[in-house]
Design an enzyme around this catalytic site. Structure first.
Site, PDB file in Angstrom:
ATOM      1  N   GLY A  59     -31.845  27.882 121.454  1.00  0.00           N
ATOM      2  CA  GLY A  59     -31.741  28.414 122.479  1.00  0.00           C
ATOM      3  C   GLY A  59     -30.272  28.980 122.680  1.00  0.00           C
ATOM      4  O   GLY A  59     -29.575  30.166 121.998  1.00  0.00           O
ATOM      5  N   HIS A 102     -28.939  35.516 121.306  1.00  0.00           N
ATOM      6  CA  HIS A 102     -27.860  36.494 121.153  1.00  0.00           C
ATOM      7  C   HIS A 102     -28.285  37.402 120.047  1.00  0.00           C
ATOM      8  O   HIS A 102     -29.651  36.885 119.318  1.00  0.00           O
ATOM      9  CB  HIS A 102     -26.145  35.824 120.519  1.00  0.00           C
ATOM     10  CG  HIS A 102     -26.493  35.153 119.368  1.00  0.00           C
ATOM     11  ND1 HIS A 102     -27.345  35.768 118.353  1.00  0.00           N
ATOM     12  CD2 HIS A 102     -25.859  34.286 119.134  1.00  0.00           C
ATOM     13  CE1 HIS A 102     -27.334  34.028 117.494  1.00  0.00           C
ATOM     14  NE2 HIS A 102     -26.202  33.074 118.454  1.00  0.00           N
ATOM     15  N   GLY A 147     -28.466  37.973 117.087  1.00  0.00           N
ATOM     16  CA  GLY A 147     -28.924  36.944 115.964  1.00  0.00           C
ATOM     17  C   GLY A 147     -30.100  36.429 115.864  1.00  0.00           C
ATOM     18  O   GLY A 147     -30.840  36.814 115.080  1.00  0.00           O
ATOM     19  N   HIS A 148     -30.535  35.719 117.667  1.00  0.00           N
ATOM     20  CA  HIS A 148     -31.513  35.534 117.274  1.00  0.00           C
ATOM     21  C   HIS A 148     -32.343  36.439 117.413  1.00  0.00           C
ATOM     22  O   HIS A 148     -33.973  36.592 117.294  1.00  0.00           O
ATOM     23  CB  HIS A 148     -31.725  34.391 118.480  1.00  0.00           C
ATOM     24  CG  HIS A 148     -30.636  33.363 118.764  1.00  0.00           C
ATOM     25  ND1 HIS A 148     -29.504  33.288 119.541  1.00  0.00           N
ATOM     26  CD2 HIS A 148     -31.343  32.098 117.849  1.00  0.00           C
ATOM     27  CE1 HIS A 148     -29.113  32.026 119.327  1.00  0.00           C
ATOM     28  NE2 HIS A 148     -30.013  31.590 119.007  1.00  0.00           N
ATOM     29  N   GLN A 158     -29.935  16.621 115.340  1.00  0.00           N
ATOM     30  CA  GLN A 158     -29.472  16.839 114.625  1.00  0.00           C
ATOM     31  C   GLN A 158     -26.936  17.294 115.098  1.00  0.00           C
ATOM     32  O   GLN A 158     -26.423  18.037 114.440  1.00  0.00           O
ATOM     33  CB  GLN A 158     -29.343  18.901 114.152  1.00  0.00           C
ATOM     34  CG  GLN A 158     -29.329  19.718 115.571  1.00  0.00           C
ATOM     35  CD  GLN A 158     -30.164  20.739 115.236  1.00  0.00           C
ATOM     36  OE1 GLN A 158     -31.294  21.298 114.974  1.00  0.00           O
ATOM     37  NE2 GLN A 158     -29.799  22.238 114.349  1.00  0.00           N
ATOM     38  N   SER A 189     -22.732  33.771 117.622  1.00  0.00           N
ATOM     39  CA  SER A 189     -23.044  32.382 117.332  1.00  0.00           C
ATOM     40  C   SER A 189     -23.502  32.188 118.843  1.00  0.00           C
ATOM     41  O   SER A 189     -22.070  32.147 119.732  1.00  0.00           O
ATOM     42  CB  SER A 189     -22.049  31.457 116.654  1.00  0.00           C
ATOM     43  OG  SER A 189     -21.965  29.723 117.263  1.00  0.00           O
ATOM     44  N   ARG A 246     -22.364  28.950 119.958  1.00  0.00           N
ATOM     45  CA  ARG A 246     -20.336  28.322 120.231  1.00  0.00           C
ATOM     46  C   ARG A 246     -19.713  29.376 120.687  1.00  0.00           C
ATOM     47  O   ARG A 246     -18.446  28.533 120.856  1.00  0.00           O
ATOM     48  CB  ARG A 246     -20.329  27.424 118.559  1.00  0.00           C
ATOM     49  CG  ARG A 246     -21.576  26.380 118.814  1.00  0.00           C
ATOM     50  CD  ARG A 246     -21.359  25.000 117.496  1.00  0.00           C
ATOM     51  NE  ARG A 246     -22.018  24.437 118.109  1.00  0.00           N
ATOM     52  CZ  ARG A 246     -23.135  23.497 117.070  1.00  0.00           C
ATOM     53  NH1 ARG A 246     -23.184  24.249 116.662  1.00  0.00           N
ATOM     54  NH2 ARG A 246     -23.579  22.122 117.602  1.00  0.00           N
TER      55      ARG A 246
HETATM   56  P1  AMP Z   1     -29.088  28.292 116.268  1.00  0.00           P
HETATM   57  O1  AMP Z   1     -30.199  29.032 117.668  1.00  0.00           O
HETATM   58  O2  AMP Z   1     -28.140  28.180 116.654  1.00  0.00           O
HETATM   59  O3  AMP Z   1     -30.201  27.422 115.618  1.00  0.00           O
HETATM   60  O4  AMP Z   1     -29.873  29.383 115.283  1.00  0.00           O
HETATM   61  C1  AMP Z   1     -31.944  29.589 115.083  1.00  0.00           C
HETATM   62  C2  AMP Z   1     -31.950  31.205 114.156  1.00  0.00           C
HETATM   63  O5  AMP Z   1     -31.266  31.651 114.441  1.00  0.00           O
HETATM   64  C3  AMP Z   1     -31.635  30.053 112.836  1.00  0.00           C
HETATM   65  O6  AMP Z   1     -31.960  30.690 111.631  1.00  0.00           O
HETATM   66  C4  AMP Z   1     -29.667  30.262 112.787  1.00  0.00           C
HETATM   67  O7  AMP Z   1     -29.161  30.779 110.813  1.00  0.00           O
HETATM   68  C5  AMP Z   1     -30.257  32.402 113.130  1.00  0.00           C
HETATM   69  N1  AMP Z   1     -29.262  32.632 113.712  1.00  0.00           N
HETATM   70  C6  AMP Z   1     -27.691  32.282 113.915  1.00  0.00           C
HETATM   71  N2  AMP Z   1     -26.911  33.286 114.630  1.00  0.00           N
HETATM   72  C7  AMP Z   1     -26.800  34.132 113.766  1.00  0.00           C
HETATM   73  C8  AMP Z   1     -26.520  35.100 113.538  1.00  0.00           C
HETATM   74  N3  AMP Z   1     -25.321  36.052 113.811  1.00  0.00           N
HETATM   75  N4  AMP Z   1     -26.905  36.163 112.338  1.00  0.00           N
HETATM   76  C9  AMP Z   1     -28.480  35.982 111.468  1.00  0.00           C
HETATM   77  N5  AMP Z   1     -28.833  34.671 112.486  1.00  0.00           N
HETATM   78  C10 AMP Z   1     -28.579  33.882 112.909  1.00  0.00           C
END
Ligand code: AMP
Length: 285
Positions: free
Chosen positions: A31, A34, A36-37, A61, A188, A190
């Site tokens: 969640g 951004h 990326g998601h 995790q 990210s 974060r």
């Molecule tokens: P997270 O919510 O951070 O666990 O990310 C969920 C998915 O989104 C994971 O497969 C991450 O690798 C992917 N992800 C996170 N940040 C990025 C980004 N900047 N670009 C592409 N994928 C991303």
């Protein structure tokens, strides 16, 4: 878009779709969406009939003392963004749905999880055990044809591929490119921890990767020299990385020379945030 919170609610409506041969895509997330998601969702939307996104900040995790409670959360905003991307089902379970009383099984991938992020001095192999256990559960709950992960978490993507191969899980894994802000910072959740000054300093991570890329493009092949060029960029910003390493992009084994597909992986603390980033360096000889 439907938001569901239990495995039963999730599974039941998917069964007829699966029987009808509709292709189901899954994007697992923690969640605080951004771009990326959203890029993963867009790709998955384009390639599947049904799109399931999971939103679960997975306690398993996070190590004790990591940022589990502080991890940014905004389900309402996430739901709006997911809906706008055409997500069919948002699976947002409470922790007790995933880890009911008496839960006592873990899924562990071996060597790949013991290095870089999995090194005991970093997040430790337990981090990946938390990831592979929850991802296995999500695969079993959703039964996706395809699941989408980001190259931003390069080691995680390799670990998931290995998990699926070793356990014969019938899902195709797609790894999507890292999405960055215009100034290069890898997106990210974060990044929300960074003050404006820290965000400026954090740019050194992507700069370091670009510097390494340029070194390789101009003919440097020796790993130590490529890493030294990248390290200099971090030093200039006063950043001492948790690690900065060149590894084989397929099995994470250490490399002496950049040749073919090599992963340059970096992790560093900037303010309260622990950031990771990486680049694949070509350097075909
Ligand atoms: P997270 O919510 O951070 O666990 O990310 C969920 C998915 O989104 C994971 O497969 C991450 O690798 C992917 N992800 C996170 N940040 C990025 C980004 N900047 N670009 C592409 N994928 C991303």
């Amino acid at each position: 878009m439907r938001t569901v919170r239990t495995v039963a609610e999730l599974r039941e409506p998917l069964a007829p779709d699966r029987r009808a041969g509709r292709r189901i895509g899954l994007v697992p997330t923690m969640g605080f969406f951004h771009e990326g998601h959203l890029s993963l969702m867009r790709r998955a939307r384009a390639e599947n009939d049904l799109l399931v996104v999971s939103l679960f900040v997975n306690p398993a995790q996070f190590a004790p003392g990591e940022d589990f409670s502080a991890y940014p959360r905004d389900e309402q905003r996430d739901a709006e963004l997911a809906e706008a991307e055409g997500v069919d089902v948002l699976f947002s379970p409470p922790a007790e749905e995933i880890y009911p009383d008496g839960f006592d099984t873990t899924v562990t991938v071996g060597r790949l999880t013991e290095t870089l992020e999995g090194d005991e001095a970093q997040r430790g192999a337990e981090h990946f055990q938390g990831v592979t256990t929850v991802v296995t559960k999500l695969f079993n709950m959703v039964g996706p044809d395809v699941a989408y992960f980001g190259q931003k978490d390069a080691q995680q993507a390799l670990v998931i591929r290995k998990l699926v191969r070793d356990l014969d899980i019938p899902v195709r894994i797609e790894v999507c490119p890292t999405i960055r802000d215009e100034d290069g910072l890898a997106l990210s959740s974060r990044n929300a921890y960074l003050t404006p000054d820290e965000r400026q300093r954090a740019l050194a991570l992507s700069r370091a990767l670009r510097t390494a890329e340029s070194a390789v493009e101009s003919g440097t092949r020796e790993a130590a020299a490529v890493v030294a060029a990248a390290r200099k960029e971090l030093e200039r910003a006063g950043i001492e990385p948790d690690y900065l390493q060149l590894r084989s992009a397929t099995d994470l084994s250490p490399v002496e020379r950049v040749n073919g597909s090599t992963l340059l992986a970096v992790a560093a603390r900037v303010g309260r945030a622990r950031l990771i980033d990486n680049a694949i360096l070509g350097g075909e000889e």
